[in-house]
Motif scaffolding. Structure first.
Motif, mmCIF file in Angstrom:
data_model
loop_
_atom_site.group_PDB
_atom_site.id
_atom_site.type_symbol
_atom_site.label_atom_id
_atom_site.label_comp_id
_atom_site.label_asym_id
_atom_site.label_seq_id
_atom_site.Cartn_x
_atom_site.Cartn_y
_atom_site.Cartn_z
ATOM 1 N N LEU A 61 -15.893 54.557 -2.306
ATOM 2 C CA LEU A 61 -16.766 54.440 -1.138
ATOM 3 C C LEU A 61 -16.765 55.726 -0.326
ATOM 4 O O LEU A 61 -15.742 56.402 -0.219
ATOM 5 C CB LEU A 61 -16.306 53.279 -0.247
ATOM 6 N N THR A 62 -17.921 56.044 0.249
ATOM 7 C CA THR A 62 -18.005 57.193 1.153
ATOM 8 C C THR A 62 -17.318 56.829 2.462
ATOM 9 O O THR A 62 -17.005 55.662 2.706
ATOM 10 C CB THR A 62 -19.472 57.557 1.441
ATOM 11 N N GLY A 63 -17.132 57.793 3.320
ATOM 12 C CA GLY A 63 -16.468 57.560 4.598
ATOM 13 C C GLY A 63 -17.118 56.470 5.427
ATOM 14 O O GLY A 63 -16.440 55.578 5.934
ATOM 15 N N ASP A 64 -18.458 56.526 5.569
ATOM 16 C CA ASP A 64 -19.163 55.509 6.355
ATOM 17 C C ASP A 64 -19.094 54.139 5.694
ATOM 18 O O ASP A 64 -18.918 53.130 6.370
ATOM 19 C CB ASP A 64 -20.625 55.910 6.566
ATOM 20 N N GLU A 65 -19.247 54.110 4.368
ATOM 21 C CA GLU A 65 -19.170 52.836 3.647
ATOM 22 C C GLU A 65 -17.787 52.219 3.809
ATOM 23 O O GLU A 65 -17.662 51.015 4.043
ATOM 24 C CB GLU A 65 -19.467 53.047 2.157
ATOM 25 N N LEU A 66 -16.766 53.044 3.688
ATOM 26 C CA LEU A 66 -15.402 52.534 3.813
ATOM 27 C C LEU A 66 -15.105 52.094 5.237
ATOM 28 O O LEU A 66 -14.435 51.083 5.447
ATOM 29 C CB LEU A 66 -14.387 53.579 3.340
ATOM 30 N N SER A 67 -15.638 52.800 6.217
ATOM 31 C CA SER A 67 -15.459 52.400 7.616
ATOM 32 C C SER A 67 -16.027 51.003 7.855
ATOM 33 O O SER A 67 -15.429 50.194 8.556
ATOM 34 C CB SER A 67 -16.131 53.394 8.553
ATOM 35 N N ARG A 68 -17.187 50.726 7.269
ATOM 36 C CA ARG A 68 -17.783 49.387 7.400
ATOM 37 C C ARG A 68 -16.978 48.365 6.600
ATOM 38 O O ARG A 68 -16.703 47.267 7.082
ATOM 39 C CB ARG A 68 -19.234 49.396 6.945
ATOM 40 N N ALA A 69 -16.603 48.735 5.381
ATOM 41 C CA ALA A 69 -15.905 47.799 4.499
ATOM 42 C C ALA A 69 -14.534 47.408 5.031
ATOM 43 O O ALA A 69 -14.130 46.250 4.905
ATOM 44 C CB ALA A 69 -15.771 48.403 3.097
ATOM 45 N N VAL A 70 -13.809 48.344 5.635
ATOM 46 C CA VAL A 70 -12.465 48.028 6.121
ATOM 47 C C VAL A 70 -12.513 46.985 7.236
ATOM 48 O O VAL A 70 -11.584 46.221 7.422
ATOM 49 C CB VAL A 70 -11.702 49.298 6.569
ATOM 50 N N ASN A 71 -13.626 46.939 7.949
ATOM 51 C CA ASN A 71 -13.767 45.954 9.020
ATOM 52 C C ASN A 71 -14.190 44.585 8.520
ATOM 53 O O ASN A 71 -13.990 43.593 9.208
ATOM 54 C CB ASN A 71 -14.734 46.471 10.077
ATOM 55 N N THR A 72 -14.782 44.514 7.328
ATOM 56 C CA THR A 72 -15.243 43.225 6.820
ATOM 57 C C THR A 72 -14.358 42.644 5.727
ATOM 58 O O THR A 72 -14.251 41.427 5.615
ATOM 59 C CB THR A 72 -16.690 43.326 6.282
ATOM 60 N N ALA A 73 -13.729 43.477 4.927
ATOM 61 C CA ALA A 73 -12.866 42.962 3.851
ATOM 62 C C ALA A 73 -11.592 42.380 4.448
ATOM 63 O O ALA A 73 -11.129 42.804 5.501
ATOM 64 C CB ALA A 73 -12.532 44.078 2.865
ATOM 65 N N THR A 74 -11.050 41.412 3.764
ATOM 66 C CA THR A 74 -9.834 40.749 4.207
ATOM 67 C C THR A 74 -8.633 41.129 3.358
ATOM 68 O O THR A 74 -7.519 41.195 3.848
ATOM 69 C CB THR A 74 -10.027 39.210 4.137
ATOM 70 N N VAL A 75 -8.872 41.383 2.082
ATOM 71 C CA VAL A 75 -7.781 41.659 1.144
ATOM 72 C C VAL A 75 -8.043 42.984 0.439
ATOM 73 O O VAL A 75 -9.146 43.232 -0.043
ATOM 74 C CB VAL A 75 -7.640 40.521 0.106
ATOM 75 N N PHE A 76 -7.017 43.813 0.394
ATOM 76 C CA PHE A 76 -7.053 45.088 -0.311
ATOM 77 C C PHE A 76 -5.951 45.043 -1.356
ATOM 78 O O PHE A 76 -4.771 44.942 -0.995
ATOM 79 C CB PHE A 76 -6.840 46.249 0.663
ATOM 80 N N ALA A 77 -6.336 45.076 -2.625
ATOM 81 C CA ALA A 77 -5.371 44.940 -3.719
ATOM 82 C C ALA A 77 -5.291 46.224 -4.528
ATOM 83 O O ALA A 77 -6.255 46.985 -4.600
ATOM 84 C CB ALA A 77 -5.783 43.780 -4.630
ATOM 85 N N ARG A 78 -4.131 46.442 -5.130
ATOM 86 C CA ARG A 78 -3.880 47.639 -5.936
ATOM 87 C C ARG A 78 -4.150 48.912 -5.129
ATOM 88 O O ARG A 78 -4.711 49.867 -5.628
ATOM 89 C CB ARG A 78 -4.715 47.653 -7.213
ATOM 90 N N VAL A 79 -3.764 48.867 -3.846
ATOM 91 C CA VAL A 79 -3.926 50.053 -3.020
ATOM 92 C C VAL A 79 -2.624 50.853 -3.000
ATOM 93 O O VAL A 79 -1.535 50.282 -3.053
ATOM 94 C CB VAL A 79 -4.387 49.726 -1.581
ATOM 95 N N THR A 80 -2.767 52.154 -2.935
ATOM 96 C CA THR A 80 -1.629 53.063 -2.911
ATOM 97 C C THR A 80 -1.156 53.252 -1.471
ATOM 98 O O THR A 80 -1.890 52.930 -0.524
ATOM 99 C CB THR A 80 -2.018 54.437 -3.485
ATOM 100 N N PRO A 81 0.025 53.802 -1.287
ATOM 101 C CA PRO A 81 0.474 54.106 0.084
ATOM 102 C C PRO A 81 -0.507 55.013 0.828
ATOM 103 O O PRO A 81 -0.746 54.812 2.026
ATOM 104 C CB PRO A 81 1.821 54.796 -0.128
ATOM 105 N N GLN A 82 -1.099 55.977 0.141
ATOM 106 C CA GLN A 82 -2.063 56.873 0.785
ATOM 107 C C GLN A 82 -3.318 56.115 1.211
ATOM 108 O O GLN A 82 -3.890 56.388 2.267
ATOM 109 C CB GLN A 82 -2.444 58.025 -0.168
ATOM 110 N N GLN A 83 -3.750 55.174 0.380
ATOM 111 C CA GLN A 83 -4.923 54.378 0.742
ATOM 112 C C GLN A 83 -4.626 53.472 1.934
ATOM 113 O O GLN A 83 -5.489 53.286 2.799
ATOM 114 C CB GLN A 83 -5.396 53.563 -0.463
ATOM 115 N N LYS A 84 -3.415 52.924 1.999
ATOM 116 C CA LYS A 84 -3.039 52.111 3.159
ATOM 117 C C LYS A 84 -3.132 52.951 4.433
ATOM 118 O O LYS A 84 -3.647 52.484 5.451
ATOM 119 C CB LYS A 84 -1.626 51.554 3.005
#
Length: 153
Positions: A61-84
């Motif tokens: 996801l691009t920066g803007d897409e991810l900014s929107r997605a982080v506010n709507t998604a509830t679960v983030f799976a297989r994420v790295t420490p850097q992604q957290k």
């Protein structure tokens, strides 16, 4: 093998939601495992409705897409420490006060980045406890709910 959530977790998550706290799960676990745990505690981890994003999704996801997605998604799976770290930063940039729970060495950067880092005192590593602002001696999410309720009184 199964490591189910504690029985009080679902009630605690619902109480947090009722109190206006947006509960999200960020984990390195497989998406199906994360979705099953999310469902057990009352979070929407259904990947078909955007409730679940994987680390691969986050990277795509691009920066803007991810900014929107982080506010709507509830679960983030297989994420790295850097992604957290990135996800926490985006939540903070959108005005959220972020509390993060964790127990492992890989959680330490996110515990430090969060406005309130909460480490598990029983099962948690020393690195996680050192990085956190608060250490839960009983490793129980329901304790957070009780603390918020007491603090709001």
């Amino acid at each position: 093998m199964q490591d189910p959530p504690r029985p009080a977790a679902a009630r605690a998550v619902q109480s947090c939601k009722d109190a206006g706290i947006d509960v999200k799960m960020m984990t390195g676990d497989h998406p199906r495992t994360a979705a099953a745990i999310a469902a057990a505690v009352g979070l929407d981890g259904n990947s078909t409705v955007g409730g679940l994003l994987t680390g691969t999704d986050v990277e795509g996801l691009t920066g803007d897409e991810l900014s929107r997605a982080v506010n709507t998604a509830t679960v983030f799976a297989r994420v790295t420490p850097q992604q957290k770290l990135r996800l926490i930063g985006l939540l903070q940039d959108s005005g959220h006060i972020v509390a993060m729970t964790g127990d492992g060495v890989n959680d330490a950067p996110a515990l430090r980045q969060a406005d309130v880092g909460v480490a598990m005192g029983g099962s948690g590593t020393e690195v996680a406890k050192e990085a956190a602002d608060i250490v839960l001696t009983d490793d129980n999410f329901a304790t957070i709910e009780a603390a918020v309720e007491e603090g709001r009184n």
